[in-house]
Design a protein around this motif. Structure first.
Motif, PDB file in Angstrom:
ATOM      1  N   PRO A   1      -6.129   7.272   8.689  1.00 57.94           N
ATOM      2  CA  PRO A   1      -7.444   6.916   8.160  1.00 57.94           C
ATOM      3  C   PRO A   1      -7.839   5.488   8.525  1.00 57.94           C
ATOM      4  O   PRO A   1      -6.995   4.580   8.574  1.00 57.94           O
ATOM      5  CB  PRO A   1      -7.258   7.035   6.633  1.00 57.94           C
ATOM      6  CG  PRO A   1      -6.094   7.954   6.453  1.00 57.94           C
ATOM      7  CD  PRO A   1      -5.199   7.684   7.623  1.00 57.94           C
ATOM      8  N   GLY A   2      -9.119   5.294   8.806  1.00 59.25           N
ATOM      9  CA  GLY A   2      -9.672   3.961   9.025  1.00 59.25           C
ATOM     10  C   GLY A   2      -9.831   3.541  10.469  1.00 59.25           C
ATOM     11  O   GLY A   2     -10.563   2.595  10.755  1.00 59.25           O
ATOM     12  N   VAL A   3      -9.159   4.215  11.412  1.00 59.58           N
ATOM     13  CA  VAL A   3      -9.216   3.788  12.810  1.00 59.58           C
ATOM     14  C   VAL A   3     -10.630   3.930  13.366  1.00 59.58           C
ATOM     15  O   VAL A   3     -11.161   3.010  13.992  1.00 59.58           O
ATOM     16  CB  VAL A   3      -8.198   4.549  13.679  1.00 59.58           C
ATOM     17  CG1 VAL A   3      -8.384   4.221  15.155  1.00 59.58           C
ATOM     18  CG2 VAL A   3      -6.777   4.223  13.242  1.00 59.58           C
ATOM     19  N   ILE A   4     -11.256   5.074  13.145  1.00 60.99           N
ATOM     20  CA  ILE A   4     -12.608   5.294  13.663  1.00 60.99           C
ATOM     21  C   ILE A   4     -13.567   4.241  13.115  1.00 60.99           C
ATOM     22  O   ILE A   4     -14.381   3.685  13.856  1.00 60.99           O
ATOM     23  CB  ILE A   4     -13.091   6.720  13.346  1.00 60.99           C
ATOM     24  CG1 ILE A   4     -12.267   7.723  14.154  1.00 60.99           C
ATOM     25  CG2 ILE A   4     -14.584   6.878  13.631  1.00 60.99           C
ATOM     26  CD1 ILE A   4     -12.509   9.173  13.774  1.00 60.99           C
ATOM     27  N   GLY A   5     -13.464   3.933  11.831  1.00 68.46           N
ATOM     28  CA  GLY A   5     -14.327   2.925  11.222  1.00 68.46           C
ATOM     29  C   GLY A   5     -14.128   1.546  11.829  1.00 68.46           C
ATOM     30  O   GLY A   5     -15.094   0.832  12.105  1.00 68.46           O
ATOM     31  N   ARG A   6     -12.866   1.166  12.053  1.00 68.34           N
ATOM     32  CA  ARG A   6     -12.589  -0.147  12.658  1.00 68.34           C
ATOM     33  C   ARG A   6     -13.136  -0.231  14.077  1.00 68.34           C
ATOM     34  O   ARG A   6     -13.706  -1.255  14.475  1.00 68.34           O
ATOM     35  CB  ARG A   6     -11.083  -0.438  12.634  1.00 68.34           C
ATOM     36  CG  ARG A   6     -10.596  -0.854  11.244  1.00 68.34           C
ATOM     37  CD  ARG A   6      -9.209  -1.458  11.261  1.00 68.34           C
ATOM     38  NE  ARG A   6      -8.154  -0.520  11.600  1.00 68.34           N
ATOM     39  CZ  ARG A   6      -7.585   0.335  10.744  1.00 68.34           C
ATOM     40  NH1 ARG A   6      -7.984   0.363   9.499  1.00 68.34           N
ATOM     41  NH2 ARG A   6      -6.629   1.141  11.146  1.00 68.34           N
ATOM     42  N   VAL A   7     -12.978   0.845  14.839  1.00 69.39           N
ATOM     43  CA  VAL A   7     -13.492   0.859  16.214  1.00 69.39           C
ATOM     44  C   VAL A   7     -15.006   0.702  16.199  1.00 69.39           C
ATOM     45  O   VAL A   7     -15.570  -0.115  16.931  1.00 69.39           O
ATOM     46  CB  VAL A   7     -13.062   2.149  16.949  1.00 69.39           C
ATOM     47  CG1 VAL A   7     -13.834   2.335  18.246  1.00 69.39           C
ATOM     48  CG2 VAL A   7     -11.559   2.134  17.210  1.00 69.39           C
ATOM     49  N   GLY A   8     -15.702   1.462  15.353  1.00 75.69           N
ATOM     50  CA  GLY A   8     -17.154   1.361  15.256  1.00 75.69           C
ATOM     51  C   GLY A   8     -17.610  -0.026  14.830  1.00 75.69           C
ATOM     52  O   GLY A   8     -18.591  -0.568  15.362  1.00 75.69           O
ATOM     53  N   THR A   9     -16.912  -0.619  13.878  1.00 81.52           N
ATOM     54  CA  THR A   9     -17.265  -1.955  13.403  1.00 81.52           C
ATOM     55  C   THR A   9     -17.108  -2.996  14.508  1.00 81.52           C
ATOM     56  O   THR A   9     -17.994  -3.830  14.728  1.00 81.52           O
ATOM     57  CB  THR A   9     -16.403  -2.340  12.185  1.00 81.52           C
ATOM     58  OG1 THR A   9     -16.683  -1.415  11.124  1.00 81.52           O
ATOM     59  CG2 THR A   9     -16.689  -3.750  11.716  1.00 81.52           C
ATOM     60  N   ILE A  10     -16.000  -2.954  15.228  1.00 84.79           N
ATOM     61  CA  ILE A  10     -15.764  -3.929  16.302  1.00 84.79           C
ATOM     62  C   ILE A  10     -16.819  -3.788  17.393  1.00 84.79           C
ATOM     63  O   ILE A  10     -17.399  -4.783  17.847  1.00 84.79           O
ATOM     64  CB  ILE A  10     -14.345  -3.780  16.879  1.00 84.79           C
ATOM     65  CG1 ILE A  10     -13.312  -4.268  15.855  1.00 84.79           C
ATOM     66  CG2 ILE A  10     -14.191  -4.550  18.199  1.00 84.79           C
ATOM     67  CD1 ILE A  10     -11.881  -3.909  16.188  1.00 84.79           C
ATOM     68  N   LEU A  11     -17.098  -2.566  17.809  1.00 76.88           N
ATOM     69  CA  LEU A  11     -18.121  -2.381  18.840  1.00 76.88           C
ATOM     70  C   LEU A  11     -19.478  -2.875  18.338  1.00 76.88           C
ATOM     71  O   LEU A  11     -20.207  -3.567  19.064  1.00 76.88           O
ATOM     72  CB  LEU A  11     -18.179  -0.918  19.280  1.00 76.88           C
ATOM     73  CG  LEU A  11     -16.953  -0.417  20.039  1.00 76.88           C
ATOM     74  CD1 LEU A  11     -17.052   1.085  20.294  1.00 76.88           C
ATOM     75  CD2 LEU A  11     -16.767  -1.169  21.347  1.00 76.88           C
TER      76      LEU A  11
END
Length: 115
Positions: free
Chosen positions: A50-60
């Motif tokens: 959990p959380g990987v997709i959210g972190r990737v979206g936030t960084i981009l």
């Protein structure tokens, strides 16, 4: 159609097909998925959690990079996963490194296809 391509950091295997008149990637780096190829693509392998997709979206998003599409494939829950994204603009190497760190990714590859 299967293709092997050599990049600066190794070999990438992809397969695809035509659906009507549309090109579709069907296998990338050993994972089954379905996505349309685009000029700017980012692929990452990482342990599914959990959380990987959210972190990737936030960084981009923090770097002004808009996600056009995203496809996620995995071997099993909690196992190795592949995230494939098409984005609207290039992803600088420093952002690739931030993504690698944030996702504890095994691989992160940004690809530019000739348009």
């Amino acid at each position: 159609v299967q293709l092997r391509a050599r990049t600066d950091d190794g070999e990438v295997q992809v397969a695809g097909t035509l659906v009507g008149r549309r090109e579709r990637l069907t296998h990338v780096m050993g994972f089954e998925l379905e996505m349309s190829p685009a000029t700017h693509m980012l692929f990452m392998t990482y342990e599914d959690r959990p959380g990987v997709i959210g972190r990737v979206g936030t960084i981009l998003g923090e770097h002004g990079i808009n996600i056009a599409t995203m496809e996620v494939a995995r071997e099993q829950a909690g196992g190795l996963a592949l995230m494939g994204l098409t984005v609207d603009s290039p992803v600088p190497q420093e952002v690739v490194e931030l993504l690698r760190e944030a996702a504890a990714a095994r691989t992160v590859r940004f690809i530019v296809l000739p348009g």
